[in-house]
Each structure stands twice: as structure tokens, then as C-alpha cells.
Design a protein around this motif. Structure first.
Motif, PDB file in Angstrom:
ATOM      1  N   ASP A 184       7.459  -5.215 -11.732  1.00 38.36           N
ATOM      2  CA  ASP A 184       7.928  -4.919 -10.065  1.00 38.36           C
ATOM      3  C   ASP A 184       9.021  -3.931  -9.967  1.00 38.36           C
ATOM      4  O   ASP A 184       9.969  -4.918  -9.947  1.00 38.36           O
ATOM      5  CB  ASP A 184       7.848  -5.987  -9.432  1.00 38.36           C
TER       6      ASP A 184
ATOM      7  N   LYS B 196      -1.726  -7.829  -0.397  1.00 40.55           N
ATOM      8  CA  LYS B 196      -1.882  -7.966  -1.974  1.00 40.55           C
ATOM      9  C   LYS B 196      -2.282  -6.755  -1.991  1.00 40.55           C
ATOM     10  O   LYS B 196      -1.489  -5.868  -2.995  1.00 40.55           O
ATOM     11  CB  LYS B 196      -3.228  -9.410  -2.179  1.00 40.55           C
ATOM     12  N   HIS B 197      -3.411  -5.553  -1.697  1.00 40.76           N
ATOM     13  CA  HIS B 197      -3.425  -4.609  -2.549  1.00 40.76           C
ATOM     14  C   HIS B 197      -2.374  -3.809  -1.512  1.00 40.76           C
ATOM     15  O   HIS B 197      -2.156  -2.665  -2.329  1.00 40.76           O
ATOM     16  CB  HIS B 197      -4.784  -4.163  -1.684  1.00 40.76           C
TER      17      HIS B 197
ATOM     18  N   HIS C 275       0.679  -3.873  -1.663  1.00 37.81           N
ATOM     19  CA  HIS C 275       1.428  -4.490  -2.697  1.00 37.81           C
ATOM     20  C   HIS C 275       2.054  -3.188  -3.767  1.00 37.81           C
ATOM     21  O   HIS C 275       2.867  -3.200  -4.458  1.00 37.81           O
ATOM     22  CB  HIS C 275       1.571  -5.960  -2.559  1.00 37.81           C
ATOM     23  N   LYS C 276       0.368  -3.754  -4.526  1.00 35.31           N
ATOM     24  CA  LYS C 276      -0.349  -3.052  -5.505  1.00 35.31           C
ATOM     25  C   LYS C 276      -0.208  -2.102  -5.637  1.00 35.31           C
ATOM     26  O   LYS C 276       0.992  -1.235  -6.067  1.00 35.31           O
ATOM     27  CB  LYS C 276      -1.157  -3.446  -6.135  1.00 35.31           C
TER      28      LYS C 276
ATOM     29  N   GLN D 271       4.201  -0.559  -5.756  1.00 40.17           N
ATOM     30  CA  GLN D 271       4.458  -1.024  -6.390  1.00 40.17           C
ATOM     31  C   GLN D 271       4.354   0.081  -7.357  1.00 40.17           C
ATOM     32  O   GLN D 271       5.232   1.056  -8.033  1.00 40.17           O
ATOM     33  CB  GLN D 271       4.386  -2.126  -7.138  1.00 40.17           C
ATOM     34  N   PHE D 272       2.733   0.843  -7.293  1.00 39.91           N
ATOM     35  CA  PHE D 272       2.432   1.829  -7.721  1.00 39.91           C
ATOM     36  C   PHE D 272       3.132   3.609  -7.555  1.00 39.91           C
ATOM     37  O   PHE D 272       3.813   4.260  -8.589  1.00 39.91           O
ATOM     38  CB  PHE D 272       0.874   2.189  -8.143  1.00 39.91           C
TER      39      PHE D 272
ATOM     40  N   TYR E   6      -6.770   3.160  -6.321  1.00 39.49           N
ATOM     41  CA  TYR E   6      -5.857   2.196  -5.044  1.00 39.49           C
ATOM     42  C   TYR E   6      -5.929   1.597  -3.396  1.00 39.49           C
ATOM     43  O   TYR E   6      -5.410   2.746  -2.294  1.00 39.49           O
ATOM     44  CB  TYR E   6      -4.131   1.670  -5.111  1.00 39.49           C
TER      45      TYR E   6
END
Length: 254
Positions: free
Chosen positions: A50, A101-102, A104-105, A108-109, A218
Motif C-alpha cells: 500500500d 473497499k473498491h 481503496h483498491k 492504491q493502483f 477496478y
């Protein structure tokens, strides 16, 4: 070559604060629309782990921005059912814990792509109200934006379209995945989603209750047309990109 490529990109509605050569994975499209990885430039390596210890939002922020509001229950796409919390006053209500949650991913990407000096393209579908905000966010992040009707072949046949070798984006962020063409059905996907999937370009897309989340790398379930919600998405993605670029600079200096 770079100046000529930049000229063609601007003609096709891709805006940029600056244009320069960056080191990353380079995808080229031949006249036969077969992608290949260029070997003359260094490949982008996305740092593991992360990079954003704090993504800059809480579930409360999503609620206050109205991200939880979907469209009418009658327009629900069955593929979006597992993202929902329930229904209120005939409208779909998203589960903001799943959305967080999605998101956040996705952030990060995005930070990882920016830290690897990748090219990021902001795009907007049938969303005239937020087009200026998308362009402004791309300029703040020093990246590209495309908010007009998408022309087929820009990614899948770029060599023939631009008459030169074109570097494709390393990430596409769509604030609205509905098609930009006025003759296309509102229930169809944006052509950029399809073309990015064909060329192996990862995508981040805000998907509302009437959208198709397939082919999006995503998906971020939530409201895709409210100016408050779009403003929150853009602020978070710009923040993630700027942090990623700062990490890249500090790594080079060390």
C-alpha cells in the motif's frame, strides 16, 4: 516524432498540461491491431504494498457526497445487484462499505501507476455537466483527459489513426462508463472500456446501478452523475496521482 504525436492527440480531444517521454511499459498497435510490448523503453514496475496509508476519505465522506444513491430500481443491471445495500423510494442504494473497499483498491493502483511514471487518461462518457471538472482534474494532476465522443480505433488502431507510433496510456479512469455517442443505447458500455480491454490497458470506472461492470479492471460502485460525487472521486484520484509522483521524485533523488 513526439511533437507530431502530441499534435494528433490534441486533435482527437486529448488534453495535457505537458507532454514528454516517460519510462513505462509501452504498448504499440500495429496496422493489424495486434498489441506488442516495446523493448526500447524501460518497463514500468509498480511498487508492491500500500503506497497510500491514508486514502483521504471515510465512509461518511461518501455518504455526504451522495455516492450511495443509484438509479431507479427498474433500471437495475443484474450484474450490479451484489453491490447494493437495498432500495429506498424506488431508488437503488449502494453499500458504502463495499464501495469504500473498491475505491481503496482503485486509489492504491492509481498511486502505483503514477509512482512508476505511467501515463493516466481521464475520460467521461455521457456526462456533459462534469466534463469541465474532469478536464480540470487532469490538468491539476499533470495528466490527460478526453471528454468528447470517443472515436473508434484510437487505441486499437493508433498507428494508422495517427500515422506514427503512439504510446498508449498505462491507466484509464472513467467517471462515467456510459457511451458518449448520442446514437448509442444508454445501457451500453463506453467504447473506451471495450478498446482498453482489447489492448490490455487497465481501467478504473465508476459504475452506477444501471451500468455493466464487466471488462472494467477496478469498478467503483456509486453514483456516476452527481456533481458532488464526481468532485469527490476526482479529488481523491488527483491526490493519489500527486502522491505517487512525489514518491517517484523522492526515489530518484535518493
Amino acid at each position: 516524432m513526439e511533437q507530431r504525436c502530441c499534435y494528433f492527440l490534441r486533435n482527437f480531444g486529448v488534453w495535457s498540461k505537458k507532454y514528454g517521454s516517460l519510462k513505462s511499459t509501452v504498448l504499440y498497435a500495429s496496422t493489424l491491431s495486434n498489441p506488442r510490448v516495446g523493448n526500447e523503453q524501460e518497463e514500468a514496475t509498480i511498487p508492491k504494498g500500500d503506497l497510500l496509508p491514508d486514502c483521504g476519505f471515510k465512509v461518511k465522506d461518501l455518504f455526504e457526497a451522495g455516492v450511495h444513491w443509484g438509479h431507479k430500481i427498474g433500471s437495475l443491471d443484474p450484474r450490479m445487484a451484489h453491490y447494493l445495500f437495498g432500495e429506498r423510494l424506488g431508488h437503488c442504494i449502494f453499500d458504502l462499505d463495499i464501495t469504500a473497499k473498491h475505491l481503496h483498491k482503485a486509489l492504491q493502483f492509481t498511486c502505483g501507476i503514477a509512482a512508476a511514471n505511467g501515463i493516466i487518461l481521464f475520460a467521461s462518457g455521457r456526462d456533459v455537466r462534469n466534463a469541465h471538472a474532469v478536464e480540470k482534474a487532469a490538468l491539476e494532476a499533470g495528466e490527460y483527459a478526453h471528454v468528447r465522443a470517443w472515436k473508434g480505433g484510437v487505441l486499437t488502431n493508433s498507428t494508422l489513426q495517427f500515422r506514427c507510433t503512439v504510446r498508449l496510456p498505462d491507466l484509464v479512469i472513467l467517471t462515467n462508463v456510459k457511451p458518449s455517442s448520442p446514437v448509442a443505447s444508454r445501457l451500453d458500455q463506453h467504447y473506451l472500456v471495450r478498446d482498453s480491454a482489447k489492448m490490455g490497458v487497465p481501467t478504473i470506472g465508476v459504475v452506477d446501478s444501471d451500468c455493466n461492470p464487466n471488462l472494467i479492471t477496478y469498478p467503483v460502485p456509486g453514483d456516476d452523475d452527481s456533481p458532488r460525487a464526481i468532485s469527490l472521486y476526482l479529488k481523491l484520484f488527483v491526490r493519489a496521482i500527486l502522491i505517487g509522483k512525489e514518491l517517484s521524485k523522492s526515489k530518484k533523488q535518493s
